[in-house]
Design an enzyme around this catalytic site. Structure first.
Site, PDB file in Angstrom:
ATOM      1  N   GLY A 147      -4.131  -3.302 -19.317  1.00 31.86           N
ATOM      2  CA  GLY A 147      -2.973  -2.410 -19.376  1.00 31.86           C
ATOM      3  C   GLY A 147      -2.484  -2.304 -20.807  1.00 31.86           C
ATOM      4  O   GLY A 147      -2.420  -3.306 -21.529  1.00 31.86           O
ATOM      5  N   GLY A 156       0.433  -0.360 -21.734  1.00 34.03           N
ATOM      6  CA  GLY A 156       1.783   0.176 -21.869  1.00 34.03           C
ATOM      7  C   GLY A 156       2.566  -0.672 -22.855  1.00 34.03           C
ATOM      8  O   GLY A 156       1.985  -1.394 -23.672  1.00 34.03           O
ATOM      9  N   LEU A 157       3.878  -0.612 -22.765  1.00 33.65           N
ATOM     10  CA  LEU A 157       4.689  -1.356 -23.733  1.00 33.65           C
ATOM     11  C   LEU A 157       4.328  -2.830 -23.743  1.00 33.65           C
ATOM     12  O   LEU A 157       4.135  -3.433 -24.794  1.00 33.65           O
ATOM     13  CB  LEU A 157       6.169  -1.191 -23.399  1.00 33.65           C
ATOM     14  N   ALA A 158       4.215  -3.432 -22.549  1.00 37.72           N
ATOM     15  CA  ALA A 158       3.955  -4.871 -22.496  1.00 37.72           C
ATOM     16  C   ALA A 158       2.542  -5.182 -22.979  1.00 37.72           C
ATOM     17  O   ALA A 158       2.340  -6.061 -23.822  1.00 37.72           O
ATOM     18  CB  ALA A 158       4.161  -5.380 -21.070  1.00 37.72           C
ATOM     19  N   ARG A 168      21.867   2.082 -10.372  1.00 38.83           N
ATOM     20  CA  ARG A 168      20.938   2.987  -9.705  1.00 38.83           C
ATOM     21  C   ARG A 168      20.907   2.824  -8.187  1.00 38.83           C
ATOM     22  O   ARG A 168      20.911   3.809  -7.460  1.00 38.83           O
ATOM     23  CB  ARG A 168      19.530   2.759 -10.257  1.00 38.83           C
ATOM     24  N   GLU A 186       6.422  -4.738 -15.963  1.00 39.37           N
ATOM     25  CA  GLU A 186       6.737  -4.382 -14.580  1.00 39.37           C
ATOM     26  C   GLU A 186       5.832  -5.116 -13.589  1.00 39.37           C
ATOM     27  O   GLU A 186       6.193  -5.296 -12.425  1.00 39.37           O
ATOM     28  CB  GLU A 186       6.597  -2.865 -14.395  1.00 39.37           C
ATOM     29  N   ARG A 193      17.043  -3.143 -11.110  1.00 40.70           N
ATOM     30  CA  ARG A 193      16.963  -3.108 -12.564  1.00 40.70           C
ATOM     31  C   ARG A 193      17.988  -2.117 -13.106  1.00 40.70           C
ATOM     32  O   ARG A 193      18.137  -1.020 -12.578  1.00 40.70           O
ATOM     33  CB  ARG A 193      15.555  -2.682 -13.009  1.00 40.70           C
ATOM     34  N   LEU A 223      12.052  -0.934 -20.715  1.00 39.85           N
ATOM     35  CA  LEU A 223      11.440  -0.893 -22.045  1.00 39.85           C
ATOM     36  C   LEU A 223      11.716  -2.218 -22.752  1.00 39.85           C
ATOM     37  O   LEU A 223      10.849  -2.797 -23.402  1.00 39.85           O
ATOM     38  CB  LEU A 223      12.024   0.273 -22.853  1.00 39.85           C
TER      39      LEU A 223
END
Lengths: 639, 269
Positions: free
Chosen positions: A41, A43-45, A332, A427, A437, A443
């Site tokens: 992966g 993504g950001l992580a 949320r 995530e 969350r 992020l």
């Protein structure tokens, strides 16, 4: 079994610093190059982890299913990233960010992990600025902030409506630099389909090259999964089409515990579904709630009228009414449930009565259209492209949609799963968000895990393991390849009558209707009865054409769908066992008279980590008790 | 008959089919039936593909992921125009209300020397990644950087950098360019980082390395057609190509004067 999260004890303010110094071993700079880390992966992580580990001197191999690491779904995050910088002088602090996140998560996260997240949040902003991320600035040249749900301070940093994109491109640039230097080997269009565990430790992954179809094993000294979330189990979600549970599900089937799968986030501000053909839902950033007011008609008979024809007195600004201190910036889960409640009462607007208004007219009057355009122009454009409506003139219609999964693979404080050598970031893990969350925190978590946590914690594992313990000719590797190939062959050989997307839709609709925004014992039991039938039918009647030795998107989707069908059972089981309402998990049996979620702290102050016991078998539940020494366990009120 | 709010359309698709990188390709014609104006272009393709699968035929392979116009995966030339020609719109955000009943739609992959076809409408765009790997970054490592507010950046400069950073790396600019140049893509990255103080330290080396990487990766050169700007779904402007040229000239001049070296890793003498 009672699980130990191995969180440091002692003063929480010093916990991460003490842990790094006293508990974590280091790997000598000259030895780092002997270790290979596999990062799945980007993504950001994943991208931030791969780049940082390579900078430190480890050999890194990175994998993504997309054609470029830059396309991971972190890129779609719009609104911003939180940090406790307190630049606006409005009373923010690390403690307040910590507290807001714990409370926002409905007191279902591990305190020490959340503290660490709040502490390193400030480093993230500095790091991204150094990379050239073009954050919004004020005219004096300082970084600008805005507000997000669940907070009474402005701590969100942003880059127009494309914060996720800009942060990901920052991490991607750091990763690209390492690829150019030869310290990271990048494998795009490559999907992980199995985890290889040798003598109880994670040592390899089996992947399929999505272009040639080749199935092969990559061997390393540790495996890092940063493969995102699983809300595509619902029909429809805001996730990208390729987002799947597959990587973490395969790890789960190899022994990794999956924690709190029932904690799923339904985002309140998405563009409502327009028809049955639709493939996904599109999110409108929560930041819009800074300047937009949410309302529905007070009278059911007004729902069909043009919004401009409904006088002010006949509008119900229900969030402002019910939650006066947070108003339109309620968290949320609360905002989503409130919207559903209005629509269930028959006061929804738009097709099927599944929508509420998000109205900018008051802000446009106060600030001018130019200011609103500057803040949210790209979001208004996107809204118009999809709906053919101009939101400067007519309020947006929005409705909640599945967006994020707080649950994920169980990890300890070092982000290591119960399988030594398997680390899980972003995530894909279950750690810091509890049952809900807060906005602009995904992020933050992805980059915190990748830049500032895993580089320290993985060293502690590697320092205690010999490099190159396992080689590609290990029997476990060979078995893993054979298993993956057999599964592909089986999928291709069924040649049934129903397409993969028909199965995915069947499961997704069932899950959304019965296990979506509200769950009951009845709806969960029903779903658990239906899912095995769908699973069995899938393996007898799915139609996948083509071969496994070529680019075959049907085959890719078939594998992901098979995993979603199995995973859906676990999600239901977790939701059924948690006899309380908390955050994104709302059990209709457990609510206060005013409809607010009712937690049961006496019986459920724990994380539920599930152990795979075989297809169709009841998984085993392990509990990690949660202790709160620094915050008071309170009813979560935003009134 | 034009598409009305409730009317559905029947369309003809003429699609490039190619089963693998070195296989011969051809156009095939398909029907897209009962398409509503609210279908996105890719959702229309989903409908066609479901029909193909049920008829026992291979579905059309195409790249897509986020379907909200930001990941940059989707990529097809529609009636000769990358992404289909709606201003500032990716293919996934193009909606069928822009078409009318009975239309014939030609679908082709990105066509550029640097982007070999993998299957049907899918091309290999890793050449763009290699440009970034060459120098499209600030060479900072994780940790040990200054406070974010220690570097003041004026709002106009921050906005200019953000305008350049809007690029989603889809490659439409390359597909639209008669020369198959990646100048808009590279220009946007060079301009973003050259405008910001953090990126200025390495600006000459960066532009030199990216220009070299463009020719090493089979991209053509810019001859001012501006087709790239017209095709860009994010509205990235050709002024960033001018900025790249200026940065490149500046770097050459500085190198000639002996004040810098554009070779990475070589210290100034």
């Amino acid at each position: 079994m009672i699980l130990d999260g191995k969180a440091p004890t002692g003063k929480i303010q010093d916990s991460w610093d003490d842990h790094r110094f006293a508990s974590l071993k280091l790997v000598n700079p000259a030895n780092k190059r002997k270790y290979k880390v596999l990062v799945v992966g980007t993504g950001l992580a994943g991208a931030s982890a791969a780049a940082t580990l390579a900078e430190l001197g480890y050999q890194v191999e990175a994998f993504c299913y997309q054609d470029s690491p830059r396309r991971a779904h972190s890129i779609a995050a719009q609104g911003g990233i939180n940090a406790a910088k307190a630049y606006p002088n409005d009373g923010d602090s690390i403690y307040r960010l910590f507290y807001d996140t714990i409370k926002g998560g409905d007191f279902r996260a591990r305190e020490a992990d959340v503290w660490r997240l709040a502490q390193v949040s400030n480093n993230i902003i500095d790091q991204c600025v150094a990379q050239g991320v073009p954050f919004a600035r004020d005219y004096a040249g300082y970084l600008d902030n805005r507000s997000f749900g669940g907070a009474q301070v402005s701590r969100t940093f942003y880059a127009r409506g494309q914060t996720g994109q800009q942060l990901l491109l920052g991490a991607y640039s750091a990763l690209s630099r390492q690829i150019g230097l030869g310290t990271v080997k990048m494998f795009p269009r490559t999907e992980m389909l199995d985890l290889v565990v040798v003598d109880g430790e994670a040592k390899a992954i089996t992947v399929r090259d999505l272009v040639t179809g080749e199935v092969r094993t990559h061997v390393g000294d540790a495996v890092v999964l940063a493969t995102g979330g699983y809300v595509n189990v619902f029909y429809l979600s805001t996730n990208a089409m390729g987002c799947s549970v597959t990587a973490i599900w395969k790890a789960h089937k190899k022994g990794a515990y999956l924690a709190n799968p029932c904690y799923t986030q339904i985002h309140p501000t998405c563009i409502p579904q327009a028809g049955d053909y639709q493939s996904k839902l599109t999110l409108m950033s929560e930041s819009l709630r800074n300047d937009g007011r949410i309302w529905v008609p007070k009278k059911k008979e007004d729902c069909g009228k043009a919004p401009g024809d409904i006088p002010e007195a006949d509008r119900d600004y229900y969030l402002e009414r019910k939650y006066p201190s947070y108003g339109n910036l309620a968290p949320r889960d609360i905002a989503s449930r409130a919207a559903k409640e209005q629509c269930d009462e028959g006061r929804g607007v738009g097709p099927g009565g599944r929508g509420v208004y998000l109205d900018f007219s008051a802000s446009i009057e106060r600030l001018g259209e130019g200011t609103i355009r500057e803040r949210y122009g790209n979001l208004f454009e996107m809204y118009e492209r999809i709906t053919d409506e101009n939101a400067y003139k007519r309020p947006m219609r929005i409705y909640p949609a599945p967006h994020y999964s707080m649950g994920g693979l169980w990890v300890d404080y070092n982000l290591q799963s119960n399988i030594p050598g398997l680390f899980v970031l972003g995530e894909a893990n279950f750690s810091v968000h509890g049952a809900n969350r807060l906005g602009a925190s995904a992020l933050m978590q992805g980059l915190a895990d990748g830049y500032f946590v895993i580089p320290y914690t993985i060293a502690n594992y590697l320092a205690q393991t010999k490099p190159g313990k396992v080689t590609a000719d290990d029997p476990e590797c060979r078995k893993s390849i054979a298993d993956v190939q057999a599964e592909r062959k089986q999928l291709l050989g069924i040649n049934g009558k129903k397409t993969v997307s028909e199965f995915m839709r069947e499961v997704g609709v069932l899950m959304w209707n019965n296990v979506g925004m509200a769950r009951s014992q009845q709806s969960l039991t029903d779903t658990l009865q239906k899912l095995p039938g769908i699973r069995e039918e899938f393996w007898q009647n799915v139609k996948v054409s083509g071969s496994g030795d070529e680019l075959n998107q049907q085959l890719e989707n078939a594998g992901r769908t098979a995993d979603f069908i199995e995973f859906a059972e676990l999600l239901c089981r977790d939701a059924l066992h948690r006899e309380e309402s908390c955050g994104g998990h709302f059990r209709v049996e457990h609510q206060y008279p005013d409809g607010e979620a009712m937690r049961d702290d006496a019986n459920f102050t724990y994380s539920a980590a599930w152990q795979w016991k075989g297809t169709g078998q009841t998984p085993e539940l392990h509990k990690e008790p949660l202790k709160f020494d620094n915050v008071h366990l309170a009813v979560r009120s935003y009134k | 008959m034009s598409a009305t709010e409730h009317g559905t359309m029947n369309l003809k698709l003429i699609v490039w089919r190619q089963s693998g990188p070195d296989k011969p390709g051809r156009f095939e014609t398909y029907d897209a039936k009962n398409i509503t104006p609210h279908h996105s272009f890719l959702e229309m393709l989903d409908v066609v593909n479901e029909d193909l699968i049920k008829a026992g035929k291979d579905p059309i392979a195409f790249d897509h992921d986020c379907r909200e116009g930001i990941c940059g995966a989707c990529s097809a030339v529609v009636n000769g125009v990358p992404h289909g020609g709606q201003e500032r719109t990716t293919l996934c955000q193009l909606h069928m209300r822009k078409f009318k009943d009975g239309d014939a739609i030609y679908l082709e992959p990105w066509r550029a020397r640097a982007f070999p076809i993998l299957r049907d409408l899918i091309v290999d765009r890793t050449a763009l990644d290699r440009l970034v790997q060459a120098a499209g970054f600030v060479s900072c490592h994780t940790g040990g950087v200054a406070d974010g507010n220690a570097i003041l950046i004026g709002k106009p400069e921050a906005d200019y950098a953000m305008d350049a950073a809007e690029c989603i790396g889809c490659g439409a600019c390359v597909a639209a360019c008669p020369n198959g140049a990646a100048m808009l893509f590279a220009g946007a990255k060079v301009a973003q980082l050259a405008e910001l103080p953090q990126g200025q330290v390495e600006a000459p080396q960066r532009v030199a390395a990216m220009v070299k990487a463009m020719s090493d990766n089979d991209f053509g050169n810019c001859t001012n057609h501006y087709e790239c700007e017209g095709a860009c779904p994010k509205g990235v402007k050709v002024k960033f190509i001018a900025r790249l040229n200026r940065e490149f000239t500046k770097a050459l001049f500085q190198e000639t004067l002996g004040t810098i070296s554009t070779n990475r890793g070589t210290s100034k003498e």
